[in-house]
Write a protein that holds these residues in place. Sequence first.
Motif, PDB file in Angstrom:
ATOM      1  N   HIS A 233      -1.462  22.146   5.619  1.00 56.97           N
ATOM      2  CA  HIS A 233      -0.231  21.520   6.107  1.00 56.97           C
ATOM      3  C   HIS A 233       0.864  22.549   6.352  1.00 56.97           C
ATOM      4  CE1 HIS A 233       3.145  18.839   6.619  1.00 56.97           C
ATOM      5  NE2 HIS A 233       3.772  19.492   5.653  1.00 56.97           N
ATOM      6  N   TYR A 234       1.226  23.289   5.334  1.00 54.22           N
ATOM      7  CA  TYR A 234       2.381  24.167   5.465  1.00 54.22           C
ATOM      8  C   TYR A 234       2.161  25.239   6.536  1.00 54.22           C
ATOM      9  CZ  TYR A 234       4.799  22.229   1.405  1.00 54.22           C
ATOM     10  OH  TYR A 234       5.477  21.402   0.551  1.00 54.22           O
ATOM     11  N   TYR A 235       1.009  25.880   6.514  1.00 57.17           N
ATOM     12  CA  TYR A 235       0.769  26.940   7.472  1.00 57.17           C
ATOM     13  C   TYR A 235       0.381  26.423   8.851  1.00 57.17           C
ATOM     14  CZ  TYR A 235       1.035  30.430   3.755  1.00 57.17           C
ATOM     15  OH  TYR A 235       1.466  31.243   2.746  1.00 57.17           O
TER      16      TYR A 235
ATOM     17  N   ARG B 191       0.864  -1.179   0.000  1.00 54.48           N
ATOM     18  CA  ARG B 191       0.000   0.000   0.000  1.00 54.48           C
ATOM     19  C   ARG B 191       0.904   1.233   0.000  1.00 54.48           C
ATOM     20  NH1 ARG B 191      -5.254   1.361   0.719  1.00 54.48           N
ATOM     21  NH2 ARG B 191      -5.943   3.007   2.153  1.00 54.48           N
ATOM     22  N   LEU B 192       0.656   2.117  -0.940  1.00 53.58           N
ATOM     23  CA  LEU B 192       1.406   3.363  -1.029  1.00 53.58           C
ATOM     24  C   LEU B 192       0.723   4.396  -0.140  1.00 53.58           C
ATOM     25  CD1 LEU B 192       3.506   5.298  -2.322  1.00 53.58           C
ATOM     26  CD2 LEU B 192       1.856   5.657  -4.186  1.00 53.58           C
ATOM     27  N   VAL B 193       1.430   4.875   0.872  1.00 55.12           N
ATOM     28  CA  VAL B 193       0.882   5.887   1.777  1.00 55.12           C
ATOM     29  C   VAL B 193       1.464   7.243   1.399  1.00 55.12           C
ATOM     30  CG1 VAL B 193       0.679   6.673   4.158  1.00 55.12           C
ATOM     31  CG2 VAL B 193       0.554   4.228   3.638  1.00 55.12           C
ATOM     32  N   VAL B 194       0.579   8.211   1.197  1.00 59.99           N
ATOM     33  CA  VAL B 194       0.972   9.549   0.772  1.00 59.99           C
ATOM     34  C   VAL B 194       0.226  10.578   1.622  1.00 59.99           C
ATOM     35  CG1 VAL B 194       1.308   8.744  -1.608  1.00 59.99           C
ATOM     36  CG2 VAL B 194      -0.891   9.753  -0.953  1.00 59.99           C
ATOM     37  N   ALA B 195       0.507  11.832   1.337  1.00 61.39           N
ATOM     38  CA  ALA B 195      -0.288  12.945   1.851  1.00 61.39           C
ATOM     39  C   ALA B 195      -0.445  13.927   0.704  1.00 61.39           C
ATOM     40  CB  ALA B 195       0.390  13.610   3.046  1.00 61.39           C
ATOM     41  N   ARG B 196      -1.639  14.446   0.529  1.00 61.58           N
ATOM     42  CA  ARG B 196      -1.882  15.384  -0.568  1.00 61.58           C
ATOM     43  C   ARG B 196      -0.983  16.608  -0.469  1.00 61.58           C
ATOM     44  NH1 ARG B 196      -4.410  12.730  -4.637  1.00 61.58           N
ATOM     45  NH2 ARG B 196      -6.362  11.779  -3.987  1.00 61.58           N
ATOM     46  N   ALA B 197      -0.622  16.984   0.744  1.00 60.39           N
ATOM     47  CA  ALA B 197       0.152  18.199   0.940  1.00 60.39           C
ATOM     48  C   ALA B 197       1.576  18.074   0.452  1.00 60.39           C
ATOM     49  CB  ALA B 197       0.149  18.565   2.428  1.00 60.39           C
TER      50      ALA B 197
END
Length: 332
Positions: free
Chosen positions: A276-278, A38-44
């Motif tokens: 995410h960034y802020y 399973r590939l785990v990612v984050a949209r950010a």
Amino acid sequence: MTTDQAEQGAFVRAPLGVQERITADGSSPWPVEAGRYRLVVARACPWANRTVIVRRLLGLEDAFSLGIAGPLHDERSWRFHNDPGDKDPVLGIEYLGEAYRAADPDYSAGVTVPAMVEIASGKVVSNDYANMTLDFSTQWTAFHRDGAPDLYPEALRAEIDEINEGVFHDVNNGVYKCGFATSQEAYDKAYTALFRRLDLLADRLATRRYLMGDTITEADVRLWVTLARFDAVYHGHFKCNRSKLSEMPVLWAYARDLFQTPGFGDTIDFAQIKQHYYGVHHQVNPSGVVPLGPDLRNWLDPHDREQLGGRPFGDGTPPGPVREGERVPPLS
């Protein structure tokens, strides 16, 4: 993404902790096998975004599933806070760090995305973002869709690698060097290198539709994920403010061209990127306030790059519709 600080206030990306690779030729302990991972990612995350794009372009959705961590995390790592019950529905974990510790109970390096996780054991197999998409192109060929483009053509690999090296140091990682610098000297150096490289890339793209010419390659994927986040976060949040992407005509048209190409814009969630960034980088934005702007609907404006010719997918075809459960909100 990690945030080690070096001497003289310069940002240095911490080394990866799980650099195994999944291969078809028996050169690693982890074989290519459909349904095993399973590939785990984050949209950010731009590094994770690369894997989502390449997986979609090559049609690897049936080869390995996609887990999506939410945009917020704390010292315990990326968290699946957008999933029902705050847990990944396949792995059954709340924090990605649980999969790292399943592989190594004493794991103490960075818990990063993208990460390939073996479903049966719940163990992280690899977080080697530098090679992961290359392996999707070269090791997972038995599971490519009919009409999958060749994103890493053998005849162009040396040139692609050379371009990727400069883009990584000055652009992909360069924006972080600007944003996390803690001395004026380190910031000035990173800022100068970033915009020098962007100017060189603009010159290259002024007469060719894509970085390698007429078709999309791995090089375009790697550059584009940083361009996609430029105005939304890097220009202000990371002080990359000589000019906005939308004020750099060639790169802006190139970025819009790809955004409007299946496999690129349909992987982007600007709201999660800003959250995410802020919301996570407290040393840069202590208040955690997320800006409402900029207005991003201009990503849908005509780009006119067709005048340069080219065939985005070469002898291949565009990917099909985005899978249910993997769609992002459309621009409105």
